[in-house]
Scaffold this motif. Structure first.
Motif, short mmCIF file in Angstrom:
data_model
loop_
_atom_site.label_atom_id
_atom_site.label_comp_id
_atom_site.label_asym_id
_atom_site.label_seq_id
_atom_site.Cartn_x
_atom_site.Cartn_y
_atom_site.Cartn_z
N TRP A 176 75.33 29.16 7.32
CA TRP A 176 74.82 28.43 8.49
C TRP A 176 73.57 29.08 9.08
CZ3 TRP A 176 76.96 24.51 6.98
CH2 TRP A 176 78.32 24.39 6.70
N ASP A 177 73.16 30.24 8.58
CA ASP A 177 71.88 30.82 9.00
C ASP A 177 70.73 30.16 8.26
OD1 ASP A 177 73.04 32.65 10.77
OD2 ASP A 177 73.39 34.10 9.16
N VAL A 178 70.93 29.91 6.97
CA VAL A 178 69.88 29.40 6.10
C VAL A 178 69.80 27.87 6.10
CG1 VAL A 178 69.23 29.16 3.67
CG2 VAL A 178 69.77 31.41 4.60
N ALA A 179 70.97 27.22 6.03
CA ALA A 179 71.00 25.77 5.80
C ALA A 179 70.22 24.95 6.84
CB ALA A 179 72.45 25.28 5.72
N PRO A 180 70.36 25.20 8.16
CA PRO A 180 69.60 24.39 9.13
C PRO A 180 68.09 24.51 8.95
CG PRO A 180 71.41 25.51 10.23
CD PRO A 180 71.33 26.09 8.86
N LEU A 181 67.60 25.73 8.72
CA LEU A 181 66.16 25.93 8.52
C LEU A 181 65.68 25.21 7.26
CD1 LEU A 181 65.77 29.71 9.43
CD2 LEU A 181 64.74 27.78 10.63
N MET A 182 66.49 25.29 6.21
CA MET A 182 66.15 24.62 4.96
C MET A 182 66.09 23.11 5.17
SD MET A 182 68.13 25.10 1.34
CE MET A 182 68.20 26.86 1.59
N CYS A 183 67.05 22.58 5.93
CA CYS A 183 67.09 21.15 6.18
C CYS A 183 65.86 20.70 6.97
CB CYS A 183 68.36 20.80 6.95
SG CYS A 183 68.62 19.03 7.20
N ILE A 184 65.47 21.48 7.97
CA ILE A 184 64.29 21.16 8.79
C ILE A 184 63.04 21.15 7.91
CG2 ILE A 184 62.78 22.04 10.62
CD1 ILE A 184 65.39 23.00 12.02
N THR A 185 62.94 22.11 7.00
CA THR A 185 61.80 22.17 6.08
C THR A 185 61.74 20.92 5.20
OG1 THR A 185 61.84 24.59 6.02
CG2 THR A 185 60.75 23.47 4.19
N LEU A 186 62.88 20.54 4.64
CA LEU A 186 62.92 19.37 3.76
C LEU A 186 62.66 18.08 4.54
CD1 LEU A 186 65.93 20.39 1.53
CD2 LEU A 186 63.64 19.88 0.71
N CYS A 187 63.12 18.02 5.79
CA CYS A 187 62.88 16.82 6.61
C CYS A 187 61.38 16.59 6.80
CB CYS A 187 63.57 16.96 7.97
SG CYS A 187 65.35 16.65 7.93
N ARG A 188 60.60 17.66 6.77
CA ARG A 188 59.15 17.53 6.91
C ARG A 188 58.59 16.69 5.77
NH1 ARG A 188 56.38 23.01 6.45
NH2 ARG A 188 58.20 23.55 7.73
N TRP A 189 59.07 16.97 4.55
CA TRP A 189 58.57 16.20 3.39
C TRP A 189 59.11 14.77 3.43
CZ3 TRP A 189 60.35 13.26 -0.56
CH2 TRP A 189 59.45 12.98 -1.60
N PHE A 190 60.41 14.62 3.65
CA PHE A 190 61.01 13.28 3.64
C PHE A 190 60.45 12.41 4.76
CE2 PHE A 190 63.96 15.33 0.81
CZ PHE A 190 64.40 14.31 -0.02
N GLY A 191 60.17 13.01 5.90
CA GLY A 191 59.57 12.26 7.00
C GLY A 191 58.16 11.82 6.68
N ALA A 192 57.38 12.74 6.10
CA ALA A 192 55.99 12.41 5.76
C ALA A 192 55.89 11.34 4.69
CB ALA A 192 55.26 13.68 5.30
N ASN A 193 56.96 11.18 3.90
CA ASN A 193 56.95 10.19 2.83
C ASN A 193 57.80 8.97 3.15
OD1 ASN A 193 55.48 11.36 0.23
ND2 ASN A 193 56.49 13.05 1.28
N GLY A 194 58.14 8.79 4.44
CA GLY A 194 58.87 7.61 4.88
C GLY A 194 60.29 7.53 4.36
N ARG A 195 60.90 8.67 4.09
CA ARG A 195 62.25 8.69 3.50
C ARG A 195 63.22 9.55 4.31
NH1 ARG A 195 61.11 10.48 -2.59
NH2 ARG A 195 63.38 10.70 -2.51
N LEU A 196 62.93 9.73 5.60
CA LEU A 196 63.76 10.62 6.41
C LEU A 196 65.22 10.18 6.43
CD1 LEU A 196 63.81 13.08 8.29
CD2 LEU A 196 63.38 11.53 10.21
N HIS A 197 65.47 8.87 6.35
CA HIS A 197 66.84 8.36 6.39
C HIS A 197 67.72 8.94 5.27
CE1 HIS A 197 64.60 5.73 3.66
NE2 HIS A 197 65.75 5.50 3.04
N GLU A 198 67.08 9.38 4.17
CA GLU A 198 67.85 9.95 3.06
C GLU A 198 68.48 11.30 3.42
OE1 GLU A 198 65.71 9.99 -0.65
OE2 GLU A 198 64.65 8.12 -0.16
N MET A 199 67.99 11.91 4.50
CA MET A 199 68.50 13.22 4.92
C MET A 199 69.62 13.10 5.96
SD MET A 199 66.93 15.54 3.20
CE MET A 199 67.27 17.02 4.15
N LYS A 200 69.97 11.89 6.35
CA LYS A 200 70.92 11.68 7.45
C LYS A 200 72.25 12.41 7.21
CE LYS A 200 72.90 8.00 10.34
NZ LYS A 200 74.34 8.20 10.17
N GLY A 201 72.80 12.29 6.01
CA GLY A 201 74.09 12.92 5.72
C GLY A 201 74.03 14.44 5.86
#
Length: 368
Positions: A176-201
């Motif tokens: 739980w130290d690493v996972a939230p930061l990793m998720c935030i980093t990946l959301c940056r890419w998915f958001g920029a490519n109009g696919r943020l909804h794929e990260m919802k789960g």
């Protein structure tokens, strides 16, 4: 649990989350008066777990313990073990270890093959913490190495959406130290490519475990997803809560960026809810924050000008709306903003031109 409560309420409460609570034989043993340890030992004896586990080599233990972290499933067959091992090399485990581990664990009947997959037998999956107590530690070294590589590449602007595999691994390892930061980093890419909804789960899994500003940011992403689905009332209420909570992080380096993003989302909601005066006020506040942004200032300004175009349209100020949209497109192009944002702003401008009966210019904008 209800059966046990009839006999001993305290016992029922104590074992209600036991991994074997869904096994009838285990429950019947407790009802018959056996202790928890005796009931577990009887289950293990009946399933010959000690005898089978004794046949495991080190590689067999590594593979079986990896299945504990992988929820008991490896998406491969015995015949495809070599190809699977090459793919798993990305996770820091040498291919020969995977291949010999599969062969040994299958021979020991600790795993079995079913429906195009290799599965850890249910009894070992249920009692994995007991039979493979070091599974987290054994896989931590390779995991940490990959996390470091991902972080280095992300700091250079190189985010690979395939790294969701690594995020999934972090969640399975309960890091739980690493996972939230990793998720935030990946959301940056998915958001920029109009696919943020794929990260919802992933986001929903991590919000309960995240703390501080990370939790606020993840909740903000969930609000964005809700807004993309047209739920602007929820978006506004949640954003107002997030803005209030952000005040506790005024000394954080990312405070201004997150505050500006939160207010920007509120503007979208206010426009959609026809609260134009409030939207105008909040837009000015968001615009005043631009000089405080240390990165992506041009992108933030382009987004704001796009919002201003929407606001002027709702105020029936057509010429001002087109001017704002033109400025937004130019800012986005000049600052090499994500293509999905440029396309969105061009679409906004084309729609405004069409409303003003400037069809030829609208078509040119769409073609661009």
């Amino acid at each position: 649990v209800r059966l046990l409560e009839v006999r001993d309420r305290g016992l029922a409460h104590r074992v209600q989350n036991h991994p074997l609570i869904g096994i009838p034989g285990f429950v019947q043993d407790l009802i018959a008066g056996r202790t928890e340890a005796e009931a577990v030992a009887r289950f293990e004896h009946e399933n010959r777990m000690a005898e089978r586990a004794a046949l495991l080599t080190h590689d067999g233990v590594v593979f079986a313990s990896w299945l504990v972290s992988n929820q008991g499933l490896a998406k491969t067959t015995f015949a495809e073990r070599d190809e699977f091992a090459q793919m798993m090399e990305d996770f820091g485990v040498p291919p020969p270890v995977i291949v010999t581990g599969i062969e040994n664990a299958l021979a020991a009947t600790v795993i079995h093959e079913e429906n195009e997959a290799l599965l850890l037998d249910p009894e070992f999956m249920l009692l994995g913490e007991r039979w493979f107590p070091n599974w987290r530690a054994e896989h931590r070294e390779g995991f940490r190495r990959l996390v470091g590589a991902m972080g280095m590449l992300a700091s250079r602007g190189r985010i690979d959406p395939r790294d969701v595999r690594l995020l999934d691994w972090a969640i399975r390892l309960e890091d739980w130290d690493v996972a939230p930061l990793m998720c935030i980093t990946l959301c940056r890419w998915f958001g920029a490519n109009g696919r943020l909804h794929e990260m919802k789960g992933f986001i929903e899994q991590l919000v309960p475990h995240a703390t501080g500003l990370e939790r606020v940011v993840l909740r903000g992403h969930l609000v964005t997803i809700a807004m993309l689905r047209g739920d602007y009332r929820t978006g506004l209420v949640e954003n107002e809560r997030i803005e209030a909570e952000l005040q506790a992080f005024r000394d954080d380096d990312d405070y201004s960026k997150n505050l500006q993003a939160t207010i920007t989302q509120q503007i979208d909601c206010l426009i959609e809810l026809d609260r134009l005066d409030d939207a105008e006020r909040r837009w000015q506040e968001a615009h005043d924050l631009l000089p405080q942004l240390t990165e992506h200032q041009g992108e933030a300004e382009a987004r704001l000008m796009g919002q201003l175009a929407h606001l002027r349209r709702e105020q029936d100020r057509s010429d001002d709306a087109i001017a704002a949209a033109s400025q937004a497109v130019q800012l986005a192009v000049d600052h090499d903003c994500p293509e999905v944002l440029i396309a969105e702003l061009r679409h906004t401008k084309a729609d405004l031109l069409r409303r003003a009966d400037r069809d030829r210019e609208a078509v040119e904008e769409l073609n661009a």
